[in-house]
Design a protein around this motif. Structure first.
Motif, PDB file in Angstrom:
ATOM      1  N   CYS A  97       9.254  57.791  -1.139  1.00 25.00           N
ATOM      2  CA  CYS A  97      10.532  57.169  -0.762  1.00 25.00           C
ATOM      3  C   CYS A  97      11.470  58.167  -0.094  1.00 25.00           C
ATOM      4  O   CYS A  97      12.690  58.063  -0.225  1.00 25.00           O
ATOM      5  CB  CYS A  97      11.208  56.463  -1.942  1.00 25.00           C
ATOM      6  N   CYS A 110       6.103  53.793   1.055  1.00 29.02           N
ATOM      7  CA  CYS A 110       6.996  53.360  -0.023  1.00 29.02           C
ATOM      8  C   CYS A 110       7.894  52.253   0.531  1.00 29.02           C
ATOM      9  O   CYS A 110       7.437  51.453   1.350  1.00 29.02           O
ATOM     10  CB  CYS A 110       7.753  54.570  -0.593  1.00 29.02           C
ATOM     11  N   CYS A 111       9.146  52.208   0.098  1.00 27.78           N
ATOM     12  CA  CYS A 111       9.987  51.046   0.397  1.00 27.78           C
ATOM     13  C   CYS A 111      10.040  50.708   1.887  1.00 27.78           C
ATOM     14  O   CYS A 111      10.154  51.588   2.743  1.00 27.78           O
ATOM     15  CB  CYS A 111      11.389  51.278  -0.140  1.00 27.78           C
TER      16      CYS A 111
END
Ligand SMILES: C[S+](C)CC[C@H](N)C(=O)O
Ligand SMILES: N[C@@H](CCS)C(=O)O
Ligand SMILES: [Zn+2]
Length: 325
Positions: free
Chosen positions: A239, A306-307
């Protein structure tokens, strides 16, 4: 076919780089689940209908998400348990007792294994202490971070994950604070009895979110020497900002050249912790091809997103991993 234990795979096949899945919480959001709530992506698993009704819409969404990450080339996938600590769950949902919590985690892990099949690796995802107060991107753990009882916070999740055979690896993710890193690394095999990794939450300027340099991070590991828990398999970053991530991983590799690394950056967008939305970033993004090549050059053994990364990102990662290994 039985899965080769990850510790053995990393040693026996030193060129092997595993493709991880992408940002699950944000991908569930893309598919219509409202994750902006105190337990974030845990939310679909809280309603009893998820478990009792085979045709539940959320159940279908989660299954399809796993299927799409698998089809894109993911070989190692995570449980959707980033914000599923006992504290988050018991304070914000009707699940209040340790027994009910244990049942929830077991259901999620076993459901995830059913979704991905027996051949792929499954990570028990554990978000940082800061996730429940949403400070994983500041690392601000208050005036006395050294006095936080991290063990008490993580214990219920660890007790469950340690004993579930469906999990191959535990992943402490988005760790932004050096005291939390020290605490996790101080735990021996009686507390962490499964292989585990630690993903650091690093500022785009290359320091841990609380300001610790990568040399400072490396010192914690070097100081432990051979007292380190033998289940500690990989260190890395997650992230973190997409464009800066190759440079950050390289600095970690320079500081710890013999530690297997992992990297799964976010899309480069920035999280607004008040509104719980992602804000665009106008920087022109590098390509996954460029980024993955650099990660592999810096010793990465697991690479994913990730996000705000989606199956299409995992397909690009998987293509690049094949090209550069
Ligand atoms: C990695 S962040 C997007 C997870 C969500 C955050 N801890 C929150 O509670 O909003
Ligand atoms: N494993 C989590 C990471 C949040 S930073 C997710 O993919 O949603
Ligand atoms: Zn993330």
């Amino acid at each position: 076919m039985a899965r080769i234990p990850l510790k053995q795979l990393l040693v026996d096949d030193p060129k092997k780089v595993l493709v991880l899945d992408g940002g699950q919480g944000t991908e569930l959001e893309n598919r219509g689940i409202k994750v902006a709530n105190p337990v974030w992506s845990t939310i679909p698993f809280i309603s009893e209908s998820f478990w009792s009704d085979e045709s539940s819409a959320n159940r279908k969404i989660v299954k399809e998400m796993f299927n799409d990450f698998l089809a894109a080339g993911a070989e190692i996938l995570m449980t959707i348990t980033y914000q599923t600590s006992f504290k988050s769950v018991s304070e914000n949902t009707p699940i209040k007792t340790l027994a009910a919590y244990d049942n929830l985690l077991t259901r999620i892990v076993n459901f995830s294994r059913d979704c991905i099949g027996e051949e792929k690796y499954l990570i028990g995802c554990i978000g940082p202490w800061g996730a429940h107060v949403c400070c994983e991107f500041t690392g601000d753990y208050g005036p006395n971070p050294e006095s936080i009882d991290f063990y008490q916070y993580f214990k219920p999740q660890l007790d469950n994950f340690n004993k579930n055979e469906n999990l191959d690896l535990l992943g402490f993710e988005t760790i932004p604070n050096i005291h939390e890193l020290k605490a996790i690394l101080s735990w021996d095999e009686s507390i962490l009895s499964k292989p585990f990794y630690i993903g650091l939450s690093v500022h785009e300027h290359g320091v841990l979110r609380d300001g610790t340099t990568m040399e400072g991070v490396a010192k914690v590991i070097k100081d432990l020497g051979d007292k380190i828990n033998p289940n500690f398999l990989l260190l890395g970053i997650n992230c973190v900002s997409f464009n800066q991530s190759p440079g950050i991983l390289e600095s970690l590799h320079r500081a710890l050249p013999n530690v297997p690394l992992l990297a799964y950056p976010n899309s480069g967008e920035v999280y607004d912790t008040e509104k719980k939305i992602w804000l665009p970033n106008s920087d022109k993004l590098n390509s996954w091809d460029t980024v993955v090549k650099q990660y592999i050059g810096s010793g990465a053994r697991i690479i994913g997103g990730c996000c705000r990364t989606a199956p299409k990102d995992i397909l690009e990662i998987s293509t690049a991993v094949k090209k550069y290994t």
